[in-house]
Scaffold this active site. Structure first.
Site: not given
Ligand code: IMP
Length: 426
Positions: A13, A41
């Site tokens: 982010d 995004h």
């Molecule tokens: P997952 O990728 O859904 O398995 O989530 C694993 C961790 O990565 C969690 O803490 C999510 O909030 C974080 N996360 C995954 N993609 C993003 C992103 O694009 N921005 C911020 N956090 C992310």
């Protein structure tokens, strides 16, 4: 001309959508190389806000080819929805502008169900995943039991592979996770529907990309997430399930490493993270709430409020080193207006020792404390500045101090969501 990679330097982010959208004006192809619709995004063009979860942010420039490489995990329901939304807004006028790798893995309904059920069972220790099935899809990929985009086009093979997977996952969902089983027929019907919608876009994207580079095509590789969410180098286990550092871009896109010539890191002028896990500079007080409100820090994918805190130079310096960042795009500097003093974390302290790079174990992450340096703030709004000289002197000093601490120059400075609210320093 070698390709450029854009990566996030914090916990995601960082504002990559806007920066990729700007950089996409000068390239022919924008490629995503990892992750799935856990990424989000937000891009604002002419006052219109577009949220993209899967398709590269370059799609808002007509004529750019947007590629989704072999390293992705793709939820076809989300992808077809995104294609339809973009088309309704006049984007993606030609099928040739979107290419989807046959080798990318499919996120299936049982991946989402497993992701969510496991998070529920983890209770207070949950990772805080996006619940989109990312981890379980990558598990199947690595276990060599995944179903890939190209498999959809082999009628018999797809039916057999899906049958095996649904049997196995239903056993796991029911016996271990206490969930209801999923219907083979429903999944089969919906996925053959997606297959027909996606057919015009599916190809050997790696071969197309290598051919384009060989004939002078200008390529931008768009990272999702942030370095501290990298499965190896991040705050494990509070990470995502893919490699997000620049080194992963070549493999995830299907290029040799020497095809990459430049790495741009995106850093927010403060820090945020969503989900659980260590965050040394987190502000849990009114100032944290102010950053969240002024920076509109709510997840573009899940709407979750983001945790907010001071700029952490240890984290960004590590990202610079790990990915060989040549230059930085610093975003959301305008959000810091009116905060005085501004604190920057320059090192960590752990058991009486000063650390200038992040620790590598979860227990150390939990025990360390940040070492801060205070810098004077400014009161003037920044959003109308168009050159470095338009910024208040303390804003310039803040940027100069960050540059010195993280070891990479700033090439782009973002001071608002609009394309034109950007200062180019190169
Ligand atoms: P997952 O990728 O859904 O398995 O989530 C694993 C961790 O990565 C969690 O803490 C999510 O909030 C974080 N996360 C995954 N993609 C993003 C992103 O694009 N921005 C911020 N956090 C992310």
């Amino acid at each position: 001309m070698p390709a450029t990679v854009v990566i996030g330097t914090q916990w995601g982010d960082e504002g990559k959508g806007k920066i990729v959208d700007i950089l996409a004006a000068d390239v022919d192809i924008v490629v995503r190389f990892h992750g799935g619709n856990n990424a989000g995004h937000t891009v604002v063009v002419k006052g219109e806000k577009t949220i993209l979860n899967l398709i590269p942010a370059g799609v808002l420039h007509p004529g750019r080819i947007c590629m989704m490489g072999p390293g992705l995990v793709i939820d076809p329901e989300v992808l077809t929805g995104e294609i339809n939304t973009l088309r309704a807004r006049g984007y993606l006028a030609s099928d040739a502008w979107l290419r989807i790798s046959e080798q990318a893995h499919l996120i299936m309904p049982y991946h989402r169900a497993i992701d969510r059920a496991r998070e529920r069972l983890r209770g207070a220790g949950k990772i805080g995943t996006t619940g989109r099935g990312i981890g379980p899809a990558y598990e199947d990929k690595m276990a060599r039991t995944g179903i890939r985009v190209g498999d959809l086009f082999d009628e018999t093979g797809f039916r057999e592979a899906l049958g095996r997977s649904v049997r196995e996952k239903n056993g796991y969902l029911q016996a271990i996770l206490g969930e209801a089983p999923l219907s083979f027929d429903d999944i089969y019907a919906s996925y053959t529907g997606y297959r027909d919608l996606l057919r015009p876009f599916v190809s050997d994207t790696g071969a197309e990309l290598r051919a384009a580079l060989a004939t002078g095509g200008r390529v931008l590789l768009e990272g999702a997430h942030g370095t501290m969410l990298d499965v190896d180098h991040g705050t494990y286990p509070f990470v995502t399930s893919s490699s997000v550092v620049a080194g992963a871009a070549a493999a995830g896109a299907g290029l040799p490493p020497h095809a990459i010539g430049r790495v741009i890191g995106i850093a927010k002028a403060y820090t945020t993270r969503v989900g659980g896990g260590p965050f040394p500079t987190e502000l849990t007080d009114a100032l944290g709430e102010r950053l969240r409100a002024d920076g509109d820090e709510y997840g573009s994918t899940t709407g979750r409020p983001r945790r907010c805190g001071w700029f952490d130079a240890v984290v960004v310096r590590q990202a610079v080193v790990l990915s060989g960042v040549d230059s930085l795009a610093l975003t959301k500097l305008d959000v810091l207006t009116g905060i005085d003093p501004l604190r920057v974390c320059v090192a960590y302290e752990l058991g009486g020792r000063r650390l200038v790079s992040p620790p590598t174990t979860g227990t150390a992450w939990e025990r360390l404390t940040p070492v801060y340096e205070d810098l004077p703030g400014w009161r003037e709004p920044l959003s109308r500045a168009r050159a470095l000289g338009d910024l208040p002197v303390n804003a310039r000093r803040y940027v100069e101090r960050l540059v010195a601490l993280v070891g990479a120059r700033v090439a782009l400075l973002s001071i608002g969501a609009q394309r034109e609210q950007t200062i180019r320093l190169d």
